[in-house]
Scaffold this motif. Structure first.
Motif, PDB file in Angstrom:
ATOM      1  N   ALA A 231       0.826  -1.198   0.000  1.00  0.00           N
ATOM      2  CA  ALA A 231       0.000   0.000   0.000  1.00  0.00           C
ATOM      3  C   ALA A 231       0.864   1.253   0.000  1.00  0.00           C
ATOM      4  N   SER A 232       0.263   2.352  -0.393  1.00  0.00           N
ATOM      5  CA  SER A 232       1.021   3.598  -0.523  1.00  0.00           C
ATOM      6  C   SER A 232       1.591   4.079   0.804  1.00  0.00           C
ATOM      7  N   PHE A 233       0.986   3.641   1.939  1.00  0.00           N
ATOM      8  CA  PHE A 233       1.477   4.098   3.240  1.00  0.00           C
ATOM      9  C   PHE A 233       2.548   3.173   3.802  1.00  0.00           C
ATOM     10  N   SER A 234       2.920   2.135   3.056  1.00  0.00           N
ATOM     11  CA  SER A 234       3.881   1.171   3.576  1.00  0.00           C
ATOM     12  C   SER A 234       5.286   1.763   3.629  1.00  0.00           C
ATOM     13  N   ALA A 235       6.176   1.068   4.332  1.00  0.00           N
ATOM     14  CA  ALA A 235       7.552   1.537   4.468  1.00  0.00           C
ATOM     15  C   ALA A 235       8.258   1.496   3.123  1.00  0.00           C
ATOM     16  N   PRO A 236       9.170   2.429   2.869  1.00  0.00           N
ATOM     17  CA  PRO A 236       9.891   2.434   1.598  1.00  0.00           C
ATOM     18  C   PRO A 236      10.759   1.193   1.442  1.00  0.00           C
ATOM     19  N   GLU A 237      10.877   0.718   0.198  1.00  0.00           N
ATOM     20  CA  GLU A 237      11.620  -0.518  -0.057  1.00  0.00           C
ATOM     21  C   GLU A 237      13.120  -0.383   0.230  1.00  0.00           C
ATOM     22  N   TYR A 238      13.651   0.824   0.070  1.00  0.00           N
ATOM     23  CA  TYR A 238      15.098   0.993   0.156  1.00  0.00           C
ATOM     24  C   TYR A 238      15.544   1.617   1.467  1.00  0.00           C
ATOM     25  N   SER A 239      14.739   1.459   2.500  1.00  0.00           N
ATOM     26  CA  SER A 239      15.118   1.869   3.849  1.00  0.00           C
ATOM     27  C   SER A 239      14.600   0.812   4.814  1.00  0.00           C
ATOM     28  N   ILE A 240      15.484   0.271   5.639  1.00  0.00           N
ATOM     29  CA  ILE A 240      15.133  -0.825   6.536  1.00  0.00           C
ATOM     30  C   ILE A 240      15.265  -0.341   7.975  1.00  0.00           C
ATOM     31  N   LYS A 241      14.218  -0.530   8.776  1.00  0.00           N
ATOM     32  CA  LYS A 241      14.284  -0.139  10.179  1.00  0.00           C
ATOM     33  C   LYS A 241      14.699  -1.330  11.028  1.00  0.00           C
ATOM     34  N   VAL A 242      15.747  -1.120  11.828  1.00  0.00           N
ATOM     35  CA  VAL A 242      16.255  -2.188  12.688  1.00  0.00           C
ATOM     36  C   VAL A 242      16.508  -1.633  14.082  1.00  0.00           C
ATOM     37  N   ALA A 243      16.488  -2.520  15.057  1.00  0.00           N
ATOM     38  CA  ALA A 243      16.842  -2.110  16.411  1.00  0.00           C
ATOM     39  C   ALA A 243      18.274  -1.581  16.406  1.00  0.00           C
ATOM     40  N   ASP A 244      18.467  -0.444  17.043  1.00  0.00           N
ATOM     41  CA  ASP A 244      19.749   0.257  17.057  1.00  0.00           C
ATOM     42  C   ASP A 244      20.458  -0.045  18.374  1.00  0.00           C
ATOM     43  N   VAL A 245      21.634  -0.665  18.276  1.00  0.00           N
ATOM     44  CA  VAL A 245      22.373  -1.056  19.483  1.00  0.00           C
ATOM     45  C   VAL A 245      22.600   0.143  20.401  1.00  0.00           C
ATOM     46  N   ALA A 246      22.996   1.262  19.820  1.00  0.00           N
ATOM     47  CA  ALA A 246      23.275   2.452  20.626  1.00  0.00           C
ATOM     48  C   ALA A 246      22.018   2.944  21.336  1.00  0.00           C
ATOM     49  N   LYS A 247      20.882   2.923  20.644  1.00  0.00           N
ATOM     50  CA  LYS A 247      19.630   3.361  21.271  1.00  0.00           C
ATOM     51  C   LYS A 247      19.228   2.424  22.406  1.00  0.00           C
ATOM     52  N   VAL A 248      19.367   1.124  22.166  1.00  0.00           N
ATOM     53  CA  VAL A 248      19.025   0.160  23.204  1.00  0.00           C
ATOM     54  C   VAL A 248      19.918   0.362  24.419  1.00  0.00           C
ATOM     55  N   ARG A 249      21.215   0.556  24.184  1.00  0.00           N
ATOM     56  CA  ARG A 249      22.150   0.766  25.300  1.00  0.00           C
ATOM     57  C   ARG A 249      21.798   2.040  26.071  1.00  0.00           C
ATOM     58  N   THR A 250      21.425   3.088  25.343  1.00  0.00           N
ATOM     59  CA  THR A 250      21.079   4.348  26.009  1.00  0.00           C
ATOM     60  C   THR A 250      19.844   4.173  26.887  1.00  0.00           C
ATOM     61  N   LEU A 251      18.828   3.520  26.347  1.00  0.00           N
ATOM     62  CA  LEU A 251      17.615   3.280  27.126  1.00  0.00           C
ATOM     63  C   LEU A 251      17.912   2.413  28.345  1.00  0.00           C
ATOM     64  N   ASN A 252      18.750   1.408  28.153  1.00  0.00           N
ATOM     65  CA  ASN A 252      19.123   0.526  29.256  1.00  0.00           C
ATOM     66  C   ASN A 252      19.875   1.303  30.330  1.00  0.00           C
ATOM     67  N   ALA A 253      20.752   2.199  29.904  1.00  0.00           N
ATOM     68  CA  ALA A 253      21.520   2.992  30.848  1.00  0.00           C
ATOM     69  C   ALA A 253      20.622   3.938  31.625  1.00  0.00           C
ATOM     70  N   ILE A 254      19.634   4.532  30.943  1.00  0.00           N
ATOM     71  CA  ILE A 254      18.696   5.418  31.633  1.00  0.00           C
ATOM     72  C   ILE A 254      17.924   4.620  32.673  1.00  0.00           C
ATOM     73  N   ALA A 255      17.485   3.421  32.292  1.00  0.00           N
ATOM     74  CA  ALA A 255      16.727   2.591  33.227  1.00  0.00           C
ATOM     75  C   ALA A 255      17.555   2.200  34.433  1.00  0.00           C
ATOM     76  N   LYS A 256      18.839   2.054  34.228  1.00  0.00           N
ATOM     77  CA  LYS A 256      19.729   1.706  35.343  1.00  0.00           C
ATOM     78  C   LYS A 256      20.196   2.944  36.108  1.00  0.00           C
ATOM     79  N   ASN A 257      19.776   4.112  35.612  1.00  0.00           N
ATOM     80  CA  ASN A 257      20.093   5.385  36.272  1.00  0.00           C
ATOM     81  C   ASN A 257      21.600   5.628  36.367  1.00  0.00           C
ATOM     82  N   ILE A 258      22.324   5.310  35.277  1.00  0.00           N
ATOM     83  CA  ILE A 258      23.771   5.529  35.302  1.00  0.00           C
ATOM     84  C   ILE A 258      24.197   6.592  34.298  1.00  0.00           C
ATOM     85  N   LEU A 259      23.240   7.191  33.574  1.00  0.00           N
ATOM     86  CA  LEU A 259      23.605   8.296  32.681  1.00  0.00           C
ATOM     87  C   LEU A 259      23.708   9.592  33.469  1.00  0.00           C
TER      88      LEU A 259
END
Length: 251
Positions: free
Chosen positions: A223-251
């Motif tokens: 469908a026209s609202f679907s994600a573009p074929e030439y861009s792939i969304k993946v979990a970002d290691v840096a983002k996950v680490r940042t969120l984990n660090a915030i949750a651990k209150n060490i930032l």
């Protein structure tokens, strides 16, 4: 769980699952169709993910996008998918079902829970579509769900924070209330402090450009609202680490 918090990351690929674990996720919710809020993944994806990560993998059981009112044939699909997920190593299941008037479908949930056992089960964000969330929470507790994922019946966990806190207070440890919905490094601290949650749910994704050198800009696969074929969304290691660090209150 470290320092009182467990981070669950929803993923739809092996790459994202590996990145989530590398970043510090304590649990993975495995889905397909994240653009639709998550649907049942293939069993091939589950098999390979289980080979690549050590953290628990909870499998989404949702036969299609859209509402959470299911036909008899869709229920048979859900039961079959639960059996297959258990066979291929799922550590837990995730599903939700409602009646046409916006209440928890107790009859269907009871039947599906029986197929899921002995694995733990999360009631997903179908909860955010219920008519009365406080009544619905008691229903989930009586049915035996271990967790409920919710944005507080609002557009994001931050917007629904007051209800999430009220639900957690009402639960009194009888069920784990897991905030989820547009959780980012900018709002996670407010959500955790404001909800008193011990777990949270996020996707922590970034767009990665496709490796394709030849590209046809005139064709859209879906469908026209679907994600573009030439861009792939993946979990970002840096983002996950940042969120984990915030949750651990060490930032």
């Amino acid at each position: 769980m470290d320092d009182g918090f467990l981070m669950e990351v929803c993923v739809d690929s092996v790459e994202s699952a590996v990145n989530a674990e590398r970043g510090g996720a304590g649990r993975i919710e495995l889905c397909a169709g994240l653009v639709e809020g998550g649907t049942t993944p293939s069993m091939g994806l589950l098999q390979v993910v289980k080979q690549c990560v050590r953290v628990p993998v909870f499998v989404m059981i949702r036969p299609r996008g859209g509402d959470f009112l299911y036909s008899d044939r869709e229920v048979e699909v859900m039961k079959a998918d639960i059996r297959l997920a258990k066979l291929h190593g799922a550590d837990g299941l995730v599903f939700g079902a409602l009646t046409e008037d916006g209440r928890i479908d107790t009859e269907l949930c009871t039947a599906l829970l029986a197929v899921c056992r002995p694995l733990p089960v999360t009631f997903h964000r179908a909860f955010d579509m219920v008519h009365d969330p406080l009544v619905a929470l008691e229903t989930l507790i009586s049915l035996g769900f271990e967790r409920v994922l919710t944005s507080g019946c609002d557009s994001s966990a931050l917007e629904g924070l007051s209800l999430i806190k009220r639900l957690a207070e009402q639960a009194k440890g009888r069920i784990v209330v897991v905030p989820g919905g547009v959780i980012t490094e900018r709002n996670l601290q407010r959500i955790l402090e404001g909800s008193t949650a011990s777990e949270f749910h996020c996707s922590a994704r970034s767009a990665r450009d496709s490796g394709m050198k030849f590209r046809n800009p005139n064709v859209v696969m879906g469908a026209s609202f679907s994600a573009p074929e030439y861009s792939i969304k993946v979990a970002d290691v840096a983002k996950v680490r940042t969120l984990n660090a915030i949750a651990k209150n060490i930032l």
